[in-house]
Write a protein that holds these residues in place. Structure first.
Motif, short mmCIF file in Angstrom:
data_model
loop_
_atom_site.label_atom_id
_atom_site.label_comp_id
_atom_site.label_asym_id
_atom_site.label_seq_id
_atom_site.Cartn_x
_atom_site.Cartn_y
_atom_site.Cartn_z
N ALA A 1 8.89 2.41 -3.84
CA ALA A 1 8.68 1.86 -2.51
C ALA A 1 7.60 2.63 -1.74
CB ALA A 1 9.99 1.88 -1.72
N GLY A 2 6.77 1.87 -1.04
CA GLY A 2 5.71 2.45 -0.22
C GLY A 2 4.45 1.63 -0.30
N ASP A 3 3.44 2.04 0.45
CA ASP A 3 2.12 1.44 0.37
C ASP A 3 1.22 2.44 -0.33
OD1 ASP A 3 2.75 -0.95 1.67
OD2 ASP A 3 2.48 -0.05 3.65
N TRP A 4 0.67 2.04 -1.46
CA TRP A 4 -0.05 2.96 -2.33
C TRP A 4 -1.49 2.50 -2.54
CZ3 TRP A 4 2.75 7.18 -3.08
CH2 TRP A 4 4.14 7.07 -3.05
N ALA A 5 -2.43 3.42 -2.36
CA ALA A 5 -3.83 3.09 -2.60
C ALA A 5 -4.06 2.85 -4.09
CB ALA A 5 -4.72 4.22 -2.10
N PHE A 6 -4.93 1.90 -4.37
CA PHE A 6 -5.30 1.51 -5.74
C PHE A 6 -6.80 1.26 -5.69
CE2 PHE A 6 -6.14 -2.17 -8.58
CZ PHE A 6 -5.76 -1.62 -9.79
N HIS A 7 -7.57 2.04 -6.45
CA HIS A 7 -9.02 1.94 -6.26
C HIS A 7 -9.80 2.50 -7.44
CE1 HIS A 7 -9.44 6.31 -5.36
NE2 HIS A 7 -8.23 6.18 -4.84
N CYS A 8 -11.07 2.15 -7.48
CA CYS A 8 -12.00 2.79 -8.41
C CYS A 8 -12.28 4.19 -7.89
CB CYS A 8 -13.30 1.99 -8.49
SG CYS A 8 -14.55 2.76 -9.56
N HIS A 9 -12.29 5.18 -8.79
CA HIS A 9 -12.53 6.55 -8.35
C HIS A 9 -14.01 6.93 -8.36
CE1 HIS A 9 -10.97 10.36 -6.97
NE2 HIS A 9 -9.75 9.82 -7.00
N MET A 10 -14.89 5.97 -8.63
CA MET A 10 -16.29 6.17 -8.30
C MET A 10 -16.38 6.09 -6.78
SD MET A 10 -18.36 6.36 -11.02
CE MET A 10 -18.39 5.99 -12.78
N LEU A 11 -16.70 7.19 -6.12
CA LEU A 11 -16.58 7.27 -4.67
C LEU A 11 -17.38 6.17 -3.97
CD1 LEU A 11 -15.52 8.83 -2.20
CD2 LEU A 11 -17.57 10.26 -2.33
N TYR A 12 -18.60 5.89 -4.45
CA TYR A 12 -19.43 4.90 -3.78
C TYR A 12 -18.96 3.48 -4.09
CZ TYR A 12 -22.33 8.94 -2.85
OH TYR A 12 -22.77 10.17 -2.43
N HIS A 13 -18.32 3.26 -5.22
CA HIS A 13 -17.72 1.95 -5.49
C HIS A 13 -16.55 1.72 -4.54
CE1 HIS A 13 -19.22 1.75 -9.96
NE2 HIS A 13 -20.21 1.83 -9.07
N MET A 14 -15.72 2.74 -4.37
CA MET A 14 -14.60 2.61 -3.44
C MET A 14 -15.11 2.39 -2.02
SD MET A 14 -11.47 5.30 -2.66
CE MET A 14 -12.54 6.52 -1.89
N HIS A 15 -16.12 3.14 -1.63
CA HIS A 15 -16.69 3.03 -0.28
C HIS A 15 -17.29 1.64 -0.05
CE1 HIS A 15 -18.04 4.87 3.44
NE2 HIS A 15 -19.26 4.42 3.24
N ALA A 16 -17.80 1.03 -1.13
CA ALA A 16 -18.42 -0.29 -1.02
C ALA A 16 -17.41 -1.42 -1.10
CB ALA A 16 -19.48 -0.47 -2.10
N GLY A 17 -16.12 -1.11 -1.38
CA GLY A 17 -15.13 -2.17 -1.34
C GLY A 17 -14.13 -2.23 -2.46
N MET A 18 -14.27 -1.43 -3.54
CA MET A 18 -13.34 -1.51 -4.67
C MET A 18 -12.11 -0.66 -4.37
SD MET A 18 -14.07 -1.16 -8.78
CE MET A 18 -14.98 -2.70 -9.00
N PHE A 19 -11.31 -1.18 -3.46
CA PHE A 19 -10.12 -0.48 -2.95
C PHE A 19 -9.10 -1.55 -2.57
CE2 PHE A 19 -7.46 1.31 0.35
CZ PHE A 19 -7.31 2.66 0.03
N GLN A 20 -7.83 -1.29 -2.88
CA GLN A 20 -6.77 -2.22 -2.54
C GLN A 20 -5.47 -1.45 -2.32
OE1 GLN A 20 -5.18 -4.68 -1.63
NE2 GLN A 20 -6.01 -6.68 -2.24
N ILE A 21 -4.42 -2.17 -1.97
CA ILE A 21 -3.11 -1.58 -1.72
C ILE A 21 -2.09 -2.22 -2.65
CG2 ILE A 21 -1.31 -1.15 -0.01
CD1 ILE A 21 -3.94 0.17 0.68
N PHE A 22 -1.28 -1.38 -3.29
CA PHE A 22 -0.08 -1.84 -3.96
C PHE A 22 1.06 -1.66 -2.97
CE2 PHE A 22 -0.67 -1.71 -8.88
CZ PHE A 22 -1.85 -2.42 -8.76
N SER A 23 1.56 -2.78 -2.44
CA SER A 23 2.62 -2.74 -1.44
C SER A 23 3.95 -2.97 -2.13
CB SER A 23 2.36 -3.81 -0.37
OG SER A 23 3.34 -3.75 0.64
N VAL A 24 4.80 -1.96 -2.14
CA VAL A 24 6.07 -2.01 -2.88
C VAL A 24 7.22 -1.98 -1.88
CG1 VAL A 24 7.44 -0.97 -4.72
CG2 VAL A 24 4.93 -0.70 -4.72
N ARG A 25 8.09 -2.99 -1.95
CA ARG A 25 9.21 -3.09 -1.02
C ARG A 25 10.54 -3.10 -1.77
NH1 ARG A 25 5.82 -1.50 1.53
NH2 ARG A 25 4.74 -2.39 3.35
N ASP A 26 11.56 -2.56 -1.10
CA ASP A 26 12.90 -2.53 -1.68
C ASP A 26 13.57 -3.88 -1.63
OD1 ASP A 26 13.07 0.18 -2.44
OD2 ASP A 26 13.41 0.77 -0.37
N THR A 27 13.27 -4.67 -0.60
CA THR A 27 13.98 -5.94 -0.40
C THR A 27 13.38 -7.04 -1.26
OG1 THR A 27 12.51 -6.38 1.48
CG2 THR A 27 14.64 -5.38 1.96
#
Length: 616
Positions: free
Chosen positions: A584-610
């Motif tokens: 459970a939680g909101d977890w970052a999910f992204h490319c670890h190329m810093l400039y790729h992440m900065h340019a948009g390759m970033f998302q959230i894995f949203s995990v809920r108990d319910t």
């Protein structure tokens, strides 16, 4: 958790840090653990380890510091005044409080990369906590749930590129299954005297701005690289086969433990020692190929997780990955540790020697690799694409910015350069269009999607780009077998496919055709469910993909002993599947190329108990 309103006495802090073993802070160089061996130094014997910050209360300060790399002055964002930051050494099962004070004039943060922490302690501003404002202190507090080699770094802006990173070693609660006599931490990174925002601006303005290794007419005449026909084909596709790294040795100095190649950082051994080298790739934008000419390496851990020993001559390490290896020098001579950039535009260099002051031959850079049709995701069932009749293909169907003949409703087909609109490239009745929406219906086609791989394949059994024919054994992911049994061996209850998308011409990167700034909905999960996630790389560049707060099992190999990782390289035109049990939680999910992440390759894995919130 946030503490404000107290004045920060920098002088008193520096004095106390020097007592703790961080005296190098005054020189603005490297912490003691990362300093080169000097006369009288016998290395770090097993049981002592490199000098480190440890205990239940650890204080860290982020600030600006002048540094020196290869004898030339520069500026860095540092932790406790050094690059890399201090080594943090913890014990599995202990509780730790890490007080981080920000003396910058901008927000900062620290993410504990690979550590299993409550998501509120994960250190991603705007996702798991509000960030650390100038002049404030934030206290991270959690129980240490694992052992192994990890690291920490900023998750704010582009500070990581400027030196905001450091290593973590967590000793196991019980016996260590790896036998060794001494150890050395080896942090690989890239450093530029260009400000990272200047680098990003150049990448946005001109594709291949730092690529000084393009094909030339002289090379064509000499019979090097691609033939004329191949060059014409790739030119029609508006693709450059030499575009392997966005930022190259033209802008970077490649560091080992904060030292440039001329600095020659040195680690010591005694003949016959089993030496444990803990490699960490803390680079912002560089994948490295690591080897020690004259020494074989036995890989014993990947991303902090023990694996069954596998002997290799070289391994590729993506941004944010870690590998522990054992070497056993039996000769009374020095050995060169080489971290060659994947595009062969430069290398980091250090020395492993029985005595200070020794050095070994530094190998010349090898010829830079070229991307192939396989890197486009045009595998054709394993057929060698180099032998295909490229002239028979409709290359106008593969132009950058072009799209399939049937775009999504409401989206007009954009024009490729020269005005060609994408049609269908047919080969033996097979649709090889490079932006066929039928190949990825969940991908939103637009200017951020240059290509969709027609036939992506699992490449986890292949070495990295350029290592296919080096003449010695190279580690591949399928060599990795978990030493300890997997915790969760349930079969997946459902599957999720995520496409890694981008436009190299415009330097736009994202997942499923969306940049994070487009505010896409997060990927939703239920806590405790078992999910098979497949990553498909539709771009012609490798992406090391990292999921915060979790380990996942790569979906191959021995049942119950599949390799566990927190970061995985997805090769161009490739696909990687892993099984995940989300917490459970909101977890970052992204490319670890810093400039790729900065340019948009970033998302959230949203995990809920319910379970009522559903998952997709």
């Amino acid at each position: 958790m946030r503490q404000t309103g107290t004045a920060f006495d920098r002088r008193r802090f520096l004095q106390s840090f020097a007592v703790l073993g961080g005296g190098a802070v005054f020189a603005g160089l490297s912490p003691n653990w990362a300093r080169a061996a000097v006369s009288g130094d016998h290395g770090h014997d097993h049981g002592q380890g490199p000098p480190a910050l440890s205990g239940e209360d650890i204080k860290l300060t982020v600030g600006h510091t002048p540094i020196t790399v290869d004898g030339v002055g520069a500026h860095a964002v540092t932790i406790n005044g050094t690059v890399p930051g201090p080594l943090i050494r913890l014990k599995e099962g202990q509780n730790v409080r890490l007080s981080v004070t920000n003396t910058l004039d901008e927000e900062t943060s620290i993410h504990w990369h690979g550590l299993l922490v409550p998501f509120q302690m994960d250190g991603v501003p705007g996702v798991s906590f509000p960030g650390i404002k100038p002049g404030e202190t934030f206290v991270y507090e959690f129980q240490v749930r694992q052992s192994g080699t990890y690291w920490y770094h900023s998750h704010s802006g582009l500070q990581e590129q400027m030196g905001h990173y450091g290593p973590i070693i967590i000793d196991p609660a019980g016996d260590d299954p790896v036998a060794f006599d001494r150890e050395h931490v080896v942090v690989l990174s890239d450093f530029s005297r260009l400000h990272p925002h200047q680098i990003f601006k150049k990448l946005k303005q001109q594709a291949g701005a730092f690529n000084y290794q393009r094909q030339t007419i002289a090379g064509l005449i000499a019979g090097r690289d691609q033939t004329l026909a191949e060059r014409l084909d790739w030119g029609r596709m508006l693709m450059d086969p030499t575009d392997i790294s966005d930022v190259t040795g033209a802008a970077y100095t490649f560091l080992i433990n904060g030292h440039g190649p001329e600095d020659n950082w040195t680690a010591l051994f005694s003949q016959g020692d089993r030496v444990r080298l803990r490699f960490i790739n803390a680079a912002a934008q560089s994948v490295f190929n690591v080897r020690i000419p004259g020494l074989r390496m036995t890989v014993v851990a990947a991303d902090g997780q023990h694996v069954r020993p596998v002997q290799v001559d070289e391994f590729q390490i993506g941004n944010a990955e870690t590998y522990d290896v054992i070497v056993q020098p039996t000769e009374d001579r020095a050995f060169t540790i080489v971290s060659e950039s994947v595009d062969r535009s430069g290398l980091g260099r250090a020395t492993l020697a029985p005595r200070p002051g020794m050095s070994a031959e530094v190998p010349r850079l090898r010829g830079r690799p070229l991307a192939t049709m396989r890197d486009m995701g045009m595998d054709m069932g394993g057929m060698d694409m180099g032998g295909m009749n490229h002239a028979a293909m409709d290359h106008s169907a593969m132009g950058h910015g072009a799209m399939a003949a049937s775009p999504p409703p409401g989206l007009a087909p954009p024009r490729a350069r020269g005005g060609d609109v994408m049609g269908k490239a047919e080969m033996g009745g097979m649709d090889m269009s490079m932006r066929n929406p039928e190949n990825a219906p969940q991908v939103r086609l637009g200017p951020g999607v240059q290509t969709i791989a027609p036939m992506p394949v699992d490449r986890t059994g292949e070495p990295g780009q350029g290592l296919e024919s080096v003449g010695h054994r190279v580690l591949v992911y399928r060599d990795l077998v978990a030493l300890e049994p997997n915790v969760d061996t349930r079969p997946p209850q459902r599957s999720l496919e995520i496409h890694l998308t981008g436009n190299m011409e415009r330097f736009i990167w994202g997942f499923d055709g969306r940049k994070f700034s487009d505010r896409p909905p997060p990927y939703a999960f239920r806590s405790g469910e078992r999910v098979r996630v497949t990553l498909v790389n539709d771009t012609m560049m490798a992406h090391p993909i990292h999921l915060h707060g979790h380990f996942f099992e790569l979906a191959f190999g021995s049942a119950g002993h599949r390799p566990r990782k927190h970061t995985v390289i997805v090769l161009p035109g490739g696909r990687v599947s892993f099984d995940l049990t989300p917490e459970a939680g909101d977890w970052a999910f992204h490319c670890h190329m810093l400039y790729h992440m900065h340019a948009g390759m970033f998302q959230i894995f949203s995990v809920r108990d319910t379970p009522g919130e559903g998952a997709r």
